[in-house]
Enzyme design. Structure first.
Site, PDB file in Angstrom:
ATOM      1  N   SER A  12       0.821  -1.200   0.000  1.00 12.02           N
ATOM      2  CA  SER A  12       0.000   0.000   0.000  1.00 12.02           C
ATOM      3  C   SER A  12       0.863   1.260   0.000  1.00 12.02           C
ATOM      4  O   SER A  12       2.072   1.215   0.240  1.00 12.02           O
ATOM      5  CB  SER A  12      -0.937   0.008   1.204  1.00 12.02           C
ATOM      6  OG  SER A  12      -1.860   1.077   1.115  1.00 12.02           O
ATOM      7  N   VAL A  13       0.223   2.391  -0.299  1.00  8.81           N
ATOM      8  CA  VAL A  13       0.941   3.663  -0.344  1.00  8.81           C
ATOM      9  C   VAL A  13       1.513   3.994   1.035  1.00  8.81           C
ATOM     10  O   VAL A  13       0.892   3.734   2.069  1.00  8.81           O
ATOM     11  CB  VAL A  13      -0.010   4.787  -0.840  1.00  8.81           C
ATOM     12  CG1 VAL A  13      -1.116   5.068   0.157  1.00  8.81           C
ATOM     13  CG2 VAL A  13       0.762   6.052  -1.164  1.00  8.81           C
ATOM     14  N   ASP A  14       2.759   4.522   1.037  1.00 15.12           N
ATOM     15  CA  ASP A  14       3.445   4.964   2.245  1.00 15.12           C
ATOM     16  C   ASP A  14       3.807   3.811   3.192  1.00 15.12           C
ATOM     17  O   ASP A  14       4.000   4.024   4.386  1.00 15.12           O
ATOM     18  CB  ASP A  14       2.601   6.005   3.005  1.00 15.12           C
ATOM     19  CG  ASP A  14       3.453   6.848   3.954  1.00 15.12           C
ATOM     20  OD1 ASP A  14       4.626   7.099   3.625  1.00 15.12           O
ATOM     21  OD2 ASP A  14       2.946   7.224   5.028  1.00 15.12           O
ATOM     22  N   PRO A  91       4.594   1.255  -7.521  1.00 20.09           N
ATOM     23  CA  PRO A  91       3.760   2.177  -6.739  1.00 20.09           C
ATOM     24  C   PRO A  91       2.723   1.457  -5.893  1.00 20.09           C
ATOM     25  O   PRO A  91       2.245   0.376  -6.248  1.00 20.09           O
ATOM     26  CB  PRO A  91       3.085   3.039  -7.822  1.00 20.09           C
ATOM     27  CG  PRO A  91       3.116   2.218  -9.066  1.00 20.09           C
ATOM     28  CD  PRO A  91       4.349   1.380  -8.971  1.00 20.09           C
ATOM     29  N   MET A 146       8.250  -1.353  12.357  1.00 18.64           N
ATOM     30  CA  MET A 146       8.167  -2.051  13.645  1.00 18.64           C
ATOM     31  C   MET A 146       8.623  -1.155  14.795  1.00 18.64           C
ATOM     32  O   MET A 146       8.211  -1.349  15.943  1.00 18.64           O
ATOM     33  CB  MET A 146       9.013  -3.325  13.606  1.00 18.64           C
ATOM     34  CG  MET A 146       8.430  -4.460  12.763  1.00 18.64           C
ATOM     35  SD  MET A 146       6.845  -5.064  13.376  1.00 18.64           S
ATOM     36  CE  MET A 146       7.288  -5.713  14.982  1.00 18.64           C
ATOM     37  N   LEU A 446     -27.449  10.627 -34.085  1.00 24.83           N
ATOM     38  CA  LEU A 446     -28.351  10.786 -32.954  1.00 24.83           C
ATOM     39  C   LEU A 446     -29.797  10.481 -33.318  1.00 24.83           C
ATOM     40  O   LEU A 446     -30.180  10.513 -34.491  1.00 24.83           O
ATOM     41  CB  LEU A 446     -28.261  12.218 -32.414  1.00 24.83           C
ATOM     42  CG  LEU A 446     -26.930  12.645 -31.793  1.00 24.83           C
ATOM     43  CD1 LEU A 446     -26.932  14.148 -31.539  1.00 24.83           C
ATOM     44  CD2 LEU A 446     -26.658  11.879 -30.511  1.00 24.83           C
ATOM     45  N   GLY A 448     -33.378  11.282 -34.118  1.00 17.85           N
ATOM     46  CA  GLY A 448     -33.942  12.486 -34.725  1.00 17.85           C
ATOM     47  C   GLY A 448     -33.049  13.131 -35.759  1.00 17.85           C
ATOM     48  O   GLY A 448     -33.382  14.187 -36.313  1.00 17.85           O
ATOM     49  N   GLY A 450     -32.360  11.998 -38.675  1.00 11.93           N
ATOM     50  CA  GLY A 450     -32.858  11.752 -40.027  1.00 11.93           C
ATOM     51  C   GLY A 450     -32.378  10.450 -40.623  1.00 11.93           C
ATOM     52  O   GLY A 450     -32.561  10.203 -41.828  1.00 11.93           O
ATOM     53  N   SER A 519     -26.041   3.500 -32.934  1.00  8.97           N
ATOM     54  CA  SER A 519     -24.697   2.890 -32.782  1.00  8.97           C
ATOM     55  C   SER A 519     -23.695   3.916 -32.257  1.00  8.97           C
ATOM     56  O   SER A 519     -22.795   4.338 -32.976  1.00  8.97           O
ATOM     57  CB  SER A 519     -24.213   2.265 -34.083  1.00  8.97           C
ATOM     58  OG  SER A 519     -24.390   3.095 -35.201  1.00  8.97           O
TER      59      SER A 519
END
Length: 609
Positions: A12-14, A91, A146, A446, A448, A450, A519
């Site tokens: 884990s980080v740090d 990381p 520790m 889209l 509508g 046509g 689509s």
């Protein structure tokens, strides 16, 4: 001296990964004089009040030093009296898990750090499972800091027991747990007086002695072909790295996927001929007869290497975009790269318990098991039997980014007995009978815009000219073939896939197929293009959203704005504009009659024999 050890540090980080390796290198006097001097100078303006900050040896990016975290993988090469090492400091932040997975893919051993004050946290568990997924069989748990818990043995034992419970079912070969203080140097290069209750080795001595040698269990030869060398008409060699077994001149090999057989006439390592070669060696092979071999093929003496187009795999999903069933990707498997589809998500794996949980959508950093179908048969093996032929990555077809890494668990033989039936009446015959060339005209845009009106007018014009057509409209198809699908992203993907398959069959019948579907996703249109082939002709009806919403013939935009229709394209769901359509038409600027003539002019040469 023992052989090279490639290992990673993760957690884990740090948790102190960079500090641990930095302190190890410093105490073991494995730094050049200028590196040591630079470390001491950098530490004076660091975050430790002038004391040596060992993490600066690994954290080279400005952003890493500013934030005190590791972002990218940092590789270090060093040698002691007993062993040579390559370490990848990876990381710990969840955002950079993909970078950790890259480091794990090369390693023989992982040093996983845990903060003694926090214990085993979710990222520690995730990293342990990723290491197991990547085939790492040797783990070291370094319980760091520790000194902050007073070197308490009970705290150490509790964290150790928790980790052993998590890794119990991971099929590991060795686990070593070591109490350390990365800042003070306890148990890093030598045993610490502050842990008299610990009777094991310090970290560096343990790494110098641990045996990670993989016994070669593959007696049969496997060579994935990377390149065909043809410097002149007298020489044709097949090049690659031996991934299993041994080969010698005169031995017979099988070429997969074609199953042709040939004998080895010569073996070259660099430019020197040899009678035999083995695992890990890059070689060039010549065969005694002409066979069809190209990059992605495999030369082998093994009967366990498989050729099929479906398999079950375990994946680490690394993309910011969620994984959805039916999505199409490029799959790099061995030396092959080909299109493939995630057919179904079987389950995801809970990082805390390792148990399976149902899921239909997968998000970044989740581990899953899924079924994958390839566009054609490919050569592979299970990861447990051959890592080179059993591991792969998924590549996003639009961004070209790596979306996932995975390993093959087993082959799926569902399609093994399903063979395309060639008929006497071919596409060419049907095409000639209808006096036309088949074509799929794919209108996208889209709601509508046509599309349907334009598709309808185009079909009338083509029929008037004597052509044979079939119009597939989005709404009409959802009344029958796709009535079981909704409007989630996954259902939209499957909707387009089915339409593409139907359009392909209609092209086989010699018909001119016209489709009118929103689509919205570029990847789905790309998949449709690949299914249909050369007959795919994309037209983007680019009418602006404002105009489409003004028309709102079906009242859908009004409902979508009111929140009554979820996942409505253009409002609550995105529309990805085609990058290179064959034709672009804006029906707010052109009449339907003019637009139809424009389309007709563009396709007539394509449909006439």
């Amino acid at each position: 001296m023992k052989g090279l050890l490639k290992f990673i540090t993760c957690g884990s980080v740090d948790d102190g990964k960079s500090t641990l390796i930095g302190h190890m290198l410093y105490d073991a006097k494995l730094l050049f004089a200028d590196q040591e001097k630079a470390l001491e100078l950098d530490s004076k303006i660091g975050s430790r009040g002038g004391e040596i900050d060992y993490s600066l040896l690994l954290d080279g990016l400005t952003a890493e030093r500013e934030q005190g975290i590791t972002i990218d993988v940092a590789y270090r090469y060093f040698t002691t009296e007993h062993r040579s090492f390559i370490v990848a400091d990876t990381p710990g932040h969840e955002e950079y898990t993909r970078n950790m997975a890259v480091g794990a893919s090369f390693a023989d051993l992982a040093v996983i750090l845990a903060d003694a004050t926090k214990g085993i946290v979710p990222q520690t568990k995730r990293h342990a499972r990723i290491c197991a997924l990547m085939g790492i069989k040797h783990l070291v748990l370094a319980i760091n800091k520790m000194d902050l818990v007073g070197f308490d043995q009970e705290r150490f034992q509790a964290i150790k027991d928790s980790f052993l419970q998590i890794t119990y079912h991971m099929n590991l070969e060795s686990i070593q747990v070591i109490p350390v203080s990365a800042t003070d140097g306890d148990n890093i290069t030598a045993r610490s007086d502050r842990t008299p209750w610990y009777d094991g080795k310090a970290l560096l001595p343990y790494l110098e002695k641990v045996d990670v040698h993989k016994e070669e269990t593959h007696e049969q030869f496997v060579l994935p072909i990377q390149r065909v060398s043809r410097p002149d008409h007298n020489f044709r060699g097949f090049q690659g790295q031996v991934e299993a077994g041994h080969i010698q001149v005169g031995e017979e090999v099988v070429v997969l996927p074609s199953n042709e057989k040939a004998k080895v006439t010569s073996i070259l390592i660099t430019d020197k001929e040899t009678e035999h070669a083995g695992y890990g060696q890059p070689i060039t092979i010549q065969l005694d007869r002409e066979v069809d071999v190209s990059r992605g093929c495999v030369l082998t003496t093994s009967d366990q290497v498989q050729v099929t187009d479906m398999f079950t795999a375990s994946l680490l999903w690394m993309d910011d975009t969620e994984l959805i069933e039916g999505r199409n990707y490029l799959i790099k498997l061995g030396t092959q790269t080909l299109p493939g589809t995630v057919l179904s998500i079987k389950h995801k794996i809970d990082i805390n318990t390792g148990k399976e949980a149902p899921a239909d959508r997968i998000f970044k950093n989740e581990l899953i098991e899924c079924d994958i179908a390839l566009s054609e048969k490919a050569v592979f093996d299970t990861f447990t039997h051959n890592e080179a032929l059993g591991s792969f990555i998924l590549i996003d077809r639009i961004s070209n980014m790596t979306s996932a890494c995975g390993v093959i668990n087993q082959s799926l033989q569902r399609s093994a007995n399903v063979i395309w039936q060639e008929t006497d009446i071919s596409r060419a015959v049907r095409s000639k009978q209808k006096s036309q060339k088949p074509l799929t005209i794919w209108f996208t845009g889209l709601s509508g815009s046509g599309k349907s009106t334009l598709a309808n007018e185009l079909e009338k014009k083509l029929v008037a000219l004597g052509h044979h057509t079939m119009l597939l409209d989005g709404d009409n198809v959802r009344h029958g073939l796709n009535k079981d699908l909704g409007f989630t992203e996954g259902d939209r993907v499957e909707n387009i896939r089915r339409i593409a398959e139907v359009a392909k069959l209609m092209n086989e019948a010699g018909l001119i197929t016209i489709t009118a579907f929103i689509s919205p996703y570029q990847t789905d249109r790309q998949q449709a293009r690949e299914i249909i082939g050369e007959e795919y002709f994309e037209i983007y009806v680019s009418t602006p959203l404002e105009e489409c919403e003004k028309r709102d013939v079906k009242g859908l935009y009004k409902k979508a704005r009111a929140g009554e229709i979820p996942n409505f394209t253009g409002i609550s769901s995105p529309y990805e504009v085609p990058a290179k359509p064959k034709l672009r038409i804006d029906t707010s600027k052109q009449s339907i009659e003019d637009a139809t003539e424009l389309v007709l002019k563009a396709i007539l040469d394509r449909v006439q024999l």
